[in-house]
Design a protein around this motif. Structure first.
Motif, short mmCIF file in Angstrom:
data_model
loop_
_atom_site.label_atom_id
_atom_site.label_comp_id
_atom_site.label_asym_id
_atom_site.label_seq_id
_atom_site.Cartn_x
_atom_site.Cartn_y
_atom_site.Cartn_z
N VAL A 188 2.03 8.49 -9.46
CA VAL A 188 0.61 8.19 -9.70
C VAL A 188 0.08 7.27 -8.61
O VAL A 188 -1.04 7.44 -8.13
CB VAL A 188 0.43 7.55 -11.10
CG1 VAL A 188 -0.98 7.02 -11.26
CG2 VAL A 188 0.73 8.58 -12.19
N GLY A 189 0.90 6.29 -8.20
CA GLY A 189 0.47 5.37 -7.14
C GLY A 189 0.23 6.10 -5.83
O GLY A 189 -0.76 5.84 -5.12
N VAL A 234 8.65 -6.13 -1.23
CA VAL A 234 8.27 -5.43 -2.47
C VAL A 234 9.20 -4.24 -2.72
O VAL A 234 9.66 -4.02 -3.84
CB VAL A 234 6.80 -4.97 -2.40
CG1 VAL A 234 6.50 -4.02 -3.57
CG2 VAL A 234 5.88 -6.18 -2.44
N GLY A 235 9.47 -3.48 -1.66
CA GLY A 235 10.36 -2.32 -1.80
C GLY A 235 11.74 -2.71 -2.29
O GLY A 235 12.31 -2.07 -3.17
N GLN A 236 12.29 -3.80 -1.72
CA GLN A 236 13.62 -4.24 -2.12
C GLN A 236 13.64 -4.73 -3.57
O GLN A 236 14.57 -4.43 -4.33
CB GLN A 236 14.08 -5.37 -1.19
CG GLN A 236 14.35 -4.94 0.24
CD GLN A 236 15.51 -3.97 0.33
OE1 GLN A 236 16.53 -4.14 -0.32
NE2 GLN A 236 15.34 -2.91 1.12
N ALA A 270 7.57 4.41 -2.36
CA ALA A 270 6.18 4.50 -2.82
C ALA A 270 5.53 3.12 -2.87
O ALA A 270 4.38 2.95 -2.46
CB ALA A 270 6.14 5.16 -4.20
N ALA A 271 6.28 2.14 -3.38
CA ALA A 271 5.74 0.78 -3.46
C ALA A 271 5.43 0.23 -2.07
O ALA A 271 4.40 -0.43 -1.86
CB ALA A 271 6.75 -0.13 -4.17
N GLN A 272 6.29 0.53 -1.10
CA GLN A 272 6.05 0.06 0.26
C GLN A 272 4.79 0.68 0.85
O GLN A 272 3.98 -0.01 1.50
CB GLN A 272 7.27 0.39 1.14
CG GLN A 272 8.49 -0.45 0.82
CD GLN A 272 9.71 -0.01 1.58
OE1 GLN A 272 9.83 1.13 2.00
NE2 GLN A 272 10.65 -0.92 1.78
N TRP A 273 4.60 1.98 0.63
CA TRP A 273 3.41 2.65 1.17
C TRP A 273 2.12 2.13 0.52
O TRP A 273 1.09 2.00 1.17
CB TRP A 273 3.52 4.15 1.00
CG TRP A 273 4.30 4.81 2.10
CD1 TRP A 273 5.57 5.31 2.06
CD2 TRP A 273 3.85 5.01 3.44
NE1 TRP A 273 5.93 5.80 3.28
CE2 TRP A 273 4.90 5.63 4.15
CE3 TRP A 273 2.66 4.71 4.12
CZ2 TRP A 273 4.79 5.98 5.49
CZ3 TRP A 273 2.55 5.05 5.46
CH2 TRP A 273 3.61 5.67 6.13
N VAL A 274 2.18 1.87 -0.78
CA VAL A 274 1.00 1.33 -1.47
C VAL A 274 0.61 -0.01 -0.87
O VAL A 274 -0.58 -0.29 -0.63
CB VAL A 274 1.27 1.20 -2.98
CG1 VAL A 274 0.15 0.42 -3.66
CG2 VAL A 274 1.40 2.58 -3.62
N VAL A 275 1.60 -0.87 -0.61
CA VAL A 275 1.32 -2.17 -0.01
C VAL A 275 0.73 -2.01 1.39
O VAL A 275 -0.26 -2.66 1.76
CB VAL A 275 2.60 -3.04 0.05
CG1 VAL A 275 2.36 -4.31 0.87
CG2 VAL A 275 3.06 -3.40 -1.35
#
Length: 266
Positions: free
Chosen positions: A17-18, A175-177, A153-158
């Motif tokens: 979703v992100g 964040v990714g880690q 995904a979290a890294q790309w969102v940031v």
């Protein structure tokens, strides 16, 4: 098992979703296809890396006839094809399985063969065959794949929502880690549960739990005495033995050996 598995897929759904929120809903097919390819590559590379890391070689049937015979008998009883057998010098008495039904590989260390009696070795072999029969290796790779996908995904969102390229780059790494570590807590919970299941299946396959319990006691002592080992952290997740202490238990791939022995003899 169902609850933890659901939580893992919830993490994946949130990540998907992100990504769609940033790139649009048109990327959904790409997310799905990319995820499948990512996990597939991880599975193939992981299997190759695990075997290579311990220097596993084909186990000659002429030299180890009893092991080949027992694996064939146990495999037939579990309803799976006989896996490829390999032997390695790991520096510790241990064994692990990789692959899936029809394409499994069981690696046994020379130290383990020398340490255990025949019935104890049967218990270890049955445990590893149970992992293949239950598709545990595939399940673990899938869980690790979800953890990696969620972290990416979290890294790309940031990166795509920030306004300071350098600061966002380092923040994305952190964040990714953190996110991957959080998801891996649930993956490792699955791993510990599957060890109990494999122990139970092995107990049923060989007609009792005491041989495997004795094997675990010997393996535990052998691992504590070993000063050097060819078993790296990734392969350790696949091995018959491996545990942490204190807070490390949360990130351990295996439950405490004492609890496993207690269940086997219960």
């Amino acid at each position: 098992m169902a609850v933890v598995g659901s939580i893992l897929f919830a993490f994946y759904a949130v990540a998907a979703v992100g990504i769609m929120a940033v790139f649009g809903t048109g990327v959904l097919p790409l997310v799905l296809v990319g995820s499948v390819l990512f996990v597939g590559v991880q599975y193939k590379v992981g299997k190759w890396a695990a075997l290579r890391s311990v220097g596993a070689e084909d186990m000659p049937e002429a030299r180890y006839p009893r092991i080949h015979e027992r694996v064939e008998q146990l495999s037939a009883g579990m309803g799976i094809d006989k896996p490829t057998l390999k032997v390695a010098r790991m520096g510790v008495p241990n064994a692990f399985a990789v692959g899936r039904k029809g394409a499994g590989v069981v690696v046994v260390s020379e130290e383990l063969i020398q340490l255990l009696d025949d019935d104890e070795l049967d218990g270890v072999l049955a445990h590893e065959l149970a992992h293949i029969a239950n598709r545990d290796v595939v399940a673990m790779v899938l869980g690790q794949g979800i953890a990696s996908i969620v972290a990416i995904a979290a890294q790309w969102v940031v990166l795509l929502t920030g306004d300071n390229e350098l600061a966002d780059f380092f923040l994305a790494i952190v964040v990714g880690q953190v996110v991957q570590l959080l998801v891996m807590v649930f993956v490792l919970a699955i791993s510990r549960y599957r060890e109990y299941v494999a122990d139970s299946d092995a107990k049923r396959a060989i007609g009792g739990g005491d041989p495997l319990a004795r094997a675990l006691e010997k393996i535990s002592s052998g691992n504590r005495r070993a000063n050097d080992s060819a078993v790296d952290e990734q392969v350790n997740a696949l091995c018959i033995f491996g545990e942490g202490s204190g807070l490390a238990k949360l990130f351990s791939t295996h439950p405490p050996v004492e609890k496993r022995i207690e269940r086997l003899r219960g």
